[in-house]
Design a protein around this motif. Structure first.
Motif, PDB file in Angstrom:
ATOM      1  N   GLY A 194      22.768 -27.695-143.482  1.00 12.73           N
ATOM      2  CA  GLY A 194      21.541 -26.999-143.847  1.00 12.73           C
ATOM      3  C   GLY A 194      21.419 -26.831-145.347  1.00 12.73           C
ATOM      4  O   GLY A 194      22.338 -27.133-146.104  1.00 12.73           O
ATOM      5  N   LYS A 195      20.251 -26.332-145.760  1.00  5.77           N
ATOM      6  CA  LYS A 195      19.976 -26.117-147.190  1.00  5.77           C
ATOM      7  C   LYS A 195      19.432 -24.721-147.422  1.00  5.77           C
ATOM      8  O   LYS A 195      18.896 -24.094-146.507  1.00  5.77           O
ATOM      9  N   VAL A 196      19.531 -24.284-148.662  1.00  7.10           N
ATOM     10  CA  VAL A 196      18.985 -22.981-149.056  1.00  7.10           C
ATOM     11  C   VAL A 196      17.478 -23.122-149.258  1.00  7.10           C
ATOM     12  O   VAL A 196      17.026 -23.973-150.022  1.00  7.10           O
ATOM     13  N   GLN A 215      29.496 -22.124-146.250  1.00  9.54           N
ATOM     14  CA  GLN A 215      30.003 -23.055-145.231  1.00  9.54           C
ATOM     15  C   GLN A 215      28.900 -24.008-144.749  1.00  9.54           C
ATOM     16  O   GLN A 215      29.144 -25.203-144.533  1.00  9.54           O
ATOM     17  N   ILE A 216      27.671 -23.495-144.595  1.00 10.84           N
ATOM     18  CA  ILE A 216      26.538 -24.333-144.156  1.00 10.84           C
ATOM     19  C   ILE A 216      26.262 -25.436-145.180  1.00 10.84           C
ATOM     20  O   ILE A 216      26.079 -26.607-144.822  1.00 10.84           O
ATOM     21  N   VAL A 217      26.260 -25.063-146.450  1.00  9.28           N
ATOM     22  CA  VAL A 217      25.995 -26.037-147.514  1.00  9.28           C
ATOM     23  C   VAL A 217      27.152 -27.035-147.624  1.00  9.28           C
ATOM     24  O   VAL A 217      26.937 -28.245-147.723  1.00  9.28           O
ATOM     25  N   GLU A 218      28.377 -26.526-147.557  1.00 11.58           N
ATOM     26  CA  GLU A 218      29.575 -27.374-147.657  1.00 11.58           C
ATOM     27  C   GLU A 218      29.636 -28.390-146.513  1.00 11.58           C
ATOM     28  O   GLU A 218      29.971 -29.553-146.714  1.00 11.58           O
ATOM     29  N   GLN A 219      29.277 -27.926-145.306  1.00 13.29           N
ATOM     30  CA  GLN A 219      29.320 -28.812-144.131  1.00 13.29           C
ATOM     31  C   GLN A 219      28.086 -29.716-144.027  1.00 13.29           C
ATOM     32  O   GLN A 219      27.980 -30.516-143.108  1.00 13.29           O
ATOM     33  N   LYS A 220      27.162 -29.532-144.984  1.00 13.22           N
ATOM     34  CA  LYS A 220      25.934 -30.350-145.052  1.00 13.22           C
ATOM     35  C   LYS A 220      25.114 -30.293-143.747  1.00 13.22           C
ATOM     36  O   LYS A 220      24.598 -31.316-143.281  1.00 13.22           O
ATOM     37  N   LYS A 247      23.555 -25.868-135.866  1.00  7.50           N
ATOM     38  CA  LYS A 247      24.017 -27.223-135.504  1.00  7.50           C
ATOM     39  C   LYS A 247      23.365 -27.705-134.213  1.00  7.50           C
ATOM     40  O   LYS A 247      22.963 -28.853-134.089  1.00  7.50           O
ATOM     41  N   GLN A 248      23.303 -26.808-133.225  1.00  7.73           N
ATOM     42  CA  GLN A 248      22.782 -27.181-131.903  1.00  7.73           C
ATOM     43  C   GLN A 248      21.259 -27.279-131.859  1.00  7.73           C
ATOM     44  O   GLN A 248      20.697 -27.769-130.882  1.00  7.73           O
ATOM     45  N   GLY A 249      20.605 -26.772-132.902  1.00 12.34           N
ATOM     46  CA  GLY A 249      19.140 -26.834-132.932  1.00 12.34           C
ATOM     47  C   GLY A 249      18.459 -25.719-132.155  1.00 12.34           C
ATOM     48  O   GLY A 249      17.256 -25.773-131.921  1.00 12.34           O
ATOM     49  N   SER A 250      19.235 -24.701-131.733  1.00  9.10           N
ATOM     50  CA  SER A 250      18.597 -23.575-131.038  1.00  9.10           C
ATOM     51  C   SER A 250      17.831 -22.695-132.030  1.00  9.10           C
ATOM     52  O   SER A 250      17.017 -21.872-131.646  1.00  9.10           O
TER      53      SER A 250
END
Length: 341
Positions: free
Chosen positions: A208-210, A201-206, A185-188
């Motif tokens: 990031g992508k696989v 959770q990453i996909v659900e929260q939109k 999220k923070q771009g680090s």
């Protein structure tokens, strides 16, 4: 695994702080009375689910074992605890057994829980336009659970296979779960390798992508050129040889769990796990389990061509292994799972 001796004490201290269970260090001769301590490279990760599930199903107890499950966020620290003699077993990636052998440590997988990595390379939505394959890893910061961990190994392989040198991108140790999600999220980090339930959770929260999915045997073959045995119960070979009765009971318990998993739905499995593992909600957690289930073996047996794939992958980027001779037969045993009922 890197300079294990240097941070052995720190890693063990962190492990004990991270778990609600208490443990006495240096208890490497346990086992004769059925007491066994197993360090898991992330108890709440779906790829290591058989450890907690075996306990929840009561299979350790029915074998007369008193198993204490401890947790570490990265497999490399779990390995350190094993080498230090603070635990008798690790539920972690099989590839550490090869890495350790060339460093003079004899460790073997006694139950092979999985035949695919269960790992996923994700990319943040922000970086998705410029990172479409491992060829685009150059100049990027990529998240791994820990430096020297299996996520680090696999990321390096994908990079090298895509024509990118390991010196041309930066692996960043961000753990898993919320710490991984925050870094994305923070771009680090622009992307990274993680597992379910973090992927779901990453996909659900939109956010990031696989990018590369290695949760299935097919995905493993596509990304790595073959089955890649990953999650396993591995132990010091000397300890195994000195405690065969205890190891057999452990194998019996884990094989029962694998069989149970192969005949039950993701929802059934989710219902048996601790409720706090479903951080994204029960439905999302069941979906995460369903996505990852194909990686598991049904009998705990090492796939015949698996060790050679792992050796090829590690030799592609690991200077310690590149010119070393690995005796693959000493990195695993099927003696116990073949006797398990």
């Amino acid at each position: 695994m890197r300079s294990s001796a240097k941070f052995s004490a720190a890693a063990v201290a962190a492990a004990l702080a991270l778990t609600t269970l208490t443990a006495c260090g240096g208890d490497s001769d346990s086992g004769g009375d059925g007491k066994v301590k197993i360090m898991v490279g992330g108890l709440d990760k779906v790829i290591y689910m058989p450890a907690m599930l075996t306990q929840r199903l009561g299979y350790f107890k029915s074998e007369g074992l008193k198993v204490q499950l401890l947790t570490e966020p990265a497999g490399v620290q779990a390995t350190t605890s094993l080498i230090a003699g603070d635990v008798q077993g690790v539920v972690g990636f099989y590839d550490h057994t090869l890495d350790l052998q060339v460093k003079g440590k004899q460790v073997e997988s006694v139950v092979q829980l999985a035949q695919a990595p269960g790992e996923v390379e994700v990319v943040s939505n922000k970086a998705a336009g410029e990172m479409k394959s491992p060829k685009d890893f150059k100049g990027k910061k990529l998240g791994v659970t820990g430096l020297g961990s299996s996520t680090d190994f696999l990321t390096k392989y994908l990079a090298v296979d895509g024509g990118v040198k390991t010196s041309e991108f930066t692996p960043v140790a961000v753990g898993a779960g919320q710490t991984f999600i925050s870094a994305l999220k923070q771009g680090s980090i622009q992307g990274g390798m993680t597992t379910d339930p973090t992927v779901a959770q990453i996909v659900e929260q939109k956010i990031g992508k696989v990018l590369i999915d290695m949760r299935t045997p097919e995905g493993s073959k596509q990304a790595l050129g073959g089955l890649y045995p990953s999650s396993s119960l591995y132990m010091n070979t000397d300890w195994v040889n000195g405690h065969k009765e205890t190891v057999q009971k452990l194998a019996n318990a884990f094989v029962k769990t694998l069989k149970w998993m192969s005949t039950h739905s993701a929802e059934d499995i989710a219902a048996k796990m601790p409720s706090d593992y479903a951080q994204g909600g029960a439905k999302l957690y069941a979906e995460a389990i369903k996505s990852t289930l194909p990686m598991f073996t049904k009998d705990g047996v090492m796939p015949s061509d698996g060790p050679a794939t792992v050796e090829r992958v590690l030799k592609a980027f690991n200077p310690n292994l590149k010119n070393a001779t690995v005796d693959l037969k000493k990195t695993y045993t099927t003696e116990f799972v073949e006797k398990a009922g």
